[in-house]
Design a protein around this motif. Structure first.
Motif, mmCIF file in Angstrom:
data_model
loop_
_atom_site.group_PDB
_atom_site.id
_atom_site.type_symbol
_atom_site.label_atom_id
_atom_site.label_comp_id
_atom_site.label_asym_id
_atom_site.label_seq_id
_atom_site.Cartn_x
_atom_site.Cartn_y
_atom_site.Cartn_z
ATOM 1 N N ARG A 59 63.036 71.697 -35.544
ATOM 2 C CA ARG A 59 63.475 73.051 -35.851
ATOM 3 C C ARG A 59 65.008 73.132 -35.767
ATOM 4 O O ARG A 59 65.657 72.254 -35.190
ATOM 5 N N PRO A 60 65.588 74.197 -36.310
ATOM 6 C CA PRO A 60 67.060 74.314 -36.277
ATOM 7 C C PRO A 60 67.660 74.209 -34.887
ATOM 8 O O PRO A 60 68.748 73.640 -34.718
ATOM 9 N N HIS A 61 66.969 74.757 -33.853
ATOM 10 C CA HIS A 61 67.562 74.685 -32.522
ATOM 11 C C HIS A 61 67.633 73.248 -32.015
ATOM 12 O O HIS A 61 68.515 72.902 -31.221
ATOM 13 N N HIS A 62 66.703 72.396 -32.465
ATOM 14 C CA HIS A 62 66.783 70.984 -32.104
ATOM 15 C C HIS A 62 68.032 70.356 -32.719
ATOM 16 O O HIS A 62 68.787 69.636 -32.039
ATOM 17 N N PHE A 91 65.623 65.621 -44.899
ATOM 18 C CA PHE A 91 64.596 66.666 -44.859
ATOM 19 C C PHE A 91 64.383 67.292 -46.236
ATOM 20 O O PHE A 91 63.265 67.724 -46.559
ATOM 21 N N ARG A 92 65.436 67.346 -47.040
ATOM 22 C CA ARG A 92 65.257 67.837 -48.410
ATOM 23 C C ARG A 92 64.341 66.904 -49.189
ATOM 24 O O ARG A 92 63.464 67.338 -49.934
ATOM 25 N N GLU A 97 58.644 65.446 -50.994
ATOM 26 C CA GLU A 97 57.501 64.556 -50.813
ATOM 27 C C GLU A 97 56.306 65.289 -50.199
ATOM 28 O O GLU A 97 55.236 64.698 -50.036
ATOM 29 N N GLY A 98 56.490 66.561 -49.819
ATOM 30 C CA GLY A 98 55.407 67.327 -49.227
ATOM 31 C C GLY A 98 55.169 67.056 -47.763
ATOM 32 O O GLY A 98 54.126 67.434 -47.211
ATOM 33 N N ARG A 99 56.153 66.449 -47.091
ATOM 34 C CA ARG A 99 55.983 66.096 -45.678
ATOM 35 C C ARG A 99 56.410 67.239 -44.756
ATOM 36 O O ARG A 99 55.946 67.303 -43.615
ATOM 37 N N VAL A 100 57.326 68.079 -45.196
ATOM 38 C CA VAL A 100 57.782 69.215 -44.390
ATOM 39 C C VAL A 100 57.829 70.451 -45.283
ATOM 40 O O VAL A 100 57.932 70.354 -46.509
ATOM 41 N N THR A 101 57.755 71.617 -44.648
ATOM 42 C CA THR A 101 57.768 72.875 -45.402
ATOM 43 C C THR A 101 59.118 73.582 -45.361
ATOM 44 O O THR A 101 59.336 74.538 -46.096
#
Length: 318
Positions: A59-62, A91-92, A97-101
């Protein structure tokens, strides 16, 4: 159910390798950029492993915390910007690739730092390096001819390192660029796969022709690259940097010289003589005029030095 012991995880697995291959094949990023991105991905891998985070749990805070840790470790704003660019790109790519939203790096910016001025050689030193020939007899004359042509193209055309290495003997080659010695133009493949045509001066053309007369003695028969190493294959960026640094020492230059310094020198000297910022932007292949404007600051420093040295009212009290 009792909690199980946390096992060591590799949260990205083979993802970094696949992403770096994507950058090489599809994005055609320079080797040096890919090396920096690989280092940034290793840091990301370690940070995710320390917190046992899967790739879709970041997440962004990480990311903000990890960027702050980089700053605490002494990394400058430019280095942190490279890390964030590598993570953002990863991440883009994972999103496609459908791995993250979502992309947890979007909207995050590195701490602002003073943008350093590019290092350019004085005109006399740049010309001395371009004119230098090794007459000691210790160097292979074929390599001396090759290195002379490289210096002439870096300083005379303002080419990036990757653009010069990507020059082929003929158009349509794998490197993406070539020189038309008849018309005096070089077509190069720059950042973002953008092509541009730059003029090649008479001195550079003569140097390339002198190298071509000796090239077949080094190059493998099927090698398309214009510039080759002693092994006969396409010259690499690290090989070129080492040869240029050594050549600058032989020419008596007082500072370390790298390929991009000659590009900076090309831009600075051209802008000092012409004052045409837009033309220099086109020749350098800059997408934004703000990138080229940094050379106006260099020009101002040059003029200020002349003023301080020559004007009677410029003397300041110590």
């Amino acid at each position: 159910m009792e909690p199980t012991e946390a096992l060591p995880v590799e949260p990205l697995g083979p993802v970094p390798t696949a992403f770096l291959e994507h950058l090489r094949v599809e994005r055609r990023l320079a080797e040096r950029t890919r090396i920096m991105y690989a280092a940034a991905l290793r840091r990301l891998q370690a940070a995710m492993r320390d917190q046992t985070l899967a790739v879709d749990q970041v997440r962004p805070h990480h990311v903000r915390r990890w960027a702050a840790q980089l700053h605490g470790q002494g990394l400058g704003s430019r280095s942190i910007a490279i890390h964030l660019a590598a993570w953002r790109g990863l991440f883009r790519w994972l999103g496609r690739e459908g791995r993250v939203t979502s992309n947890p790096v979007d909207g995050l910016r590195p701490p602002k730092g003073q943008r350093p001025l590019p290092k350019a050689l004085p005109v006399d030193q740049a010309v001395a390096l371009a004119d230098h020939r090794d007459d000691s007899g210790e160097n292979d004359p074929r390599l001396d001819a090759r290195d002379h042509a490289i210096v002439e193209l870096l300083y005379g055309c303002g080419l990036r390192s990757a653009e010069l290495i990507g020059l082929d003997l003929h158009p349509g080659g794998p490197g993406g660029g070539w020189i038309d010695l008849t018309s005096g133009d070089a077509e190069v493949l720059g950042k973002g796969n953008k092509r541009r045509v730059v003029p090649v001066g008479a001195a550079a053309i003569a140097a390339v022709q002198a190298w071509l007369a000796l090239r077949e003695q080094l190059a493998r028969p099927d090698e398309p690259a214009l510039f080759v190493s002693q092994r006969g294959t396409r010259l690499t960026g690290s090989q070129m940097r080492r040869r240029l640094a050594a050549r600058a020492v032989q020419a008596g230059l007082p500072s370390h010289v790298h390929p991009h310094m000659l590009r900076h020198s090309y831009a600075s000297h051209l802008l000092q003589s012409s004052g045409d910022l837009r033309a220099v932007q086109e020749l350098l292949g800059h997408a934004q005029i703000s990138t080229t404007q940094v050379y106006t600051r260099l020009d101002h420093q040059h003029l200020a030095a002349i003023y301080d040295a020559a004007h009677p009212r410029a003397k300041r009290k110590s």
